[in-house]
Design an enzyme around this catalytic site. Structure first.
Site, PDB file in Angstrom:
ATOM      1  N   SER A 142      28.602  12.542   6.765  1.00 23.01           N
ATOM      2  CA  SER A 142      28.443  12.945   5.606  1.00 23.01           C
ATOM      3  C   SER A 142      27.348  14.756   5.885  1.00 23.01           C
ATOM      4  CB  SER A 142      27.130  12.335   5.163  1.00 23.01           C
ATOM      5  OG  SER A 142      26.202  12.869   4.314  1.00 23.01           O
ATOM      6  N   TYR A 155      19.451   7.005   8.502  1.00 24.67           N
ATOM      7  CA  TYR A 155      21.371   7.146   7.786  1.00 24.67           C
ATOM      8  C   TYR A 155      21.682   8.583   8.486  1.00 24.67           C
ATOM      9  CZ  TYR A 155      24.858   8.358   4.217  1.00 24.67           C
ATOM     10  OH  TYR A 155      26.226   8.080   3.441  1.00 24.67           O
TER      11      TYR A 155
END
Ligand SMILES: NC(=O)c1ccc[n+]([C@@H]2O[C@H](COP(=O)([O-])OP(=O)(O)OC[C@H]3O[C@@H](n4cnc5c(N)ncnc54)[C@H](O)[C@@H]3O)[C@@H](O)[C@H]2O)c1
Length: 258
Positions: A142, A155
């Site tokens: 990401s 995350y």
């Protein structure tokens, strides 16, 4: 439409969002798609949509955090399709909170799905690729691996780890003609982001408006934007890409939105 003709491609977490859209696009480009998800109903929906459109796909259940489950997935995929040419490690979950707010169980869950859930499919599928002296792995990182965002500690740690893992894996497996690259999407409108907005903000609409402004486009990305980047990595068109991050982020990482 045959950019992936002759390739058997396994996509984890393909029952929703980016994974589902990618499965549909890959099938429309001639791939035989092995749709994996922990949610069988959603995985079967993806397969049904592909078959209805004239493509080839099969659903195989597995929890990517569980070694026995992933071993079974690997064995069934090889039995049904004879090989796995491309492995797309897409399954992932969100994690909200700054470090002091995150309970150990919640931390472990995010680490498990997002990192162990990449390690295990690689562990069991790479030996088949080594045997065939051919393979292609796409890991879902990401753009958060490259930037700080508020209250995304667990995350971001997982997605940074995946980017680092991608580079190490590439060095280990280049001698076996296996490519390993990473996708770094920005914010893409999927059920994952809808849940994140609902669970993290008092006013999800206001949060949505502010998140849109992070992109130079003023809009969020769509699953198809990421699927098309995945298509490039899965195809032989990207044969000189090795250990690389591919950004699909509306300019969030490198664009300056003063
Ligand atoms: N949506 C975004 O903005 C965005 C941005 C960057 C990266 N990503 C990453 O892209 C990937 C897909 O995200 P999405 O937005 O499509 O999410 P999504 O929630 O729509 O889809 C994720 C899928 O993974 C499946 N899954 C979860 N745990 C699993 C497990 N243990 N085993 C097998 N399958 C499991 C879910 O059932 C779901 O179908 C994730 O890795 C996510 O971190 C998403």
């Amino acid at each position: 439409m045959s950019r992936l003709k002759g390739k058997a491609i396994l996509i984890t977490g393909a029952g929703s969002g980016i994974g589902q859209c990618t499965a549909q696009l890959f099938a429309s480009e001639g791939a035989e798609v092995i749709v994996n998800d922990i949610d069988a109903a959603k995985g079967e929906e993806t397969v049904a949509s592909i078959v209805e459109a004239g493509g080839k796909a099969a659903f195989i259940y597995a929890d990517v955090t569980n070694p026995e489950s992933v071993q079974q997935l690997t064995a069934k995929a090889i039995e049904q399709f004879g090989r796995i040419d491309v492995l797309f490690n897409n399954a992932g979950i969100s994690g909200v909170g700054a470090i002091h707010e995150i309970e150990p169980d919640a931390w472990d869950r995010v680490m498990n799905v997002n990192i162990r859930g990449v390690y295990l499919p690689c562990k069991y599928i790479v030996p088949h690729m080594m045997e065939r002296n051919s393979g292609n792995i796409i890991n879902m990182s990401s753009c958060i691996a490259e930037m700080g965002l508020a209250r995304r500690a667990s995350y971001s740690a997982t997605k940074g780890a995946i980017l680092a893992l991608t580079k190490s894996m590439q060095v280990d497996y280049a001698p076996y003609n296996i490519r390993v690259n990473a996708l770094l999407p920005g914010t893409i409108m999927t059920p994952f982001v809808e849940n994140y907005l609902r669970s993290s903000y008092a006013d999800p609409e206001e949060a949505f408006a502010s998140i849109k402004q992070r992109q130079l486009t003023g809009e969020l990305g769509r699953p198809d934007d990421v699927a098309r980047a995945a298509l490039f990595l899965a195809s032989d068109e990207s044969k000189f890409m090795m250990g690389s991050p591919l950004y699909i982020d509306g300019g969030v990482v490198f664009g300056k939105n003063a």
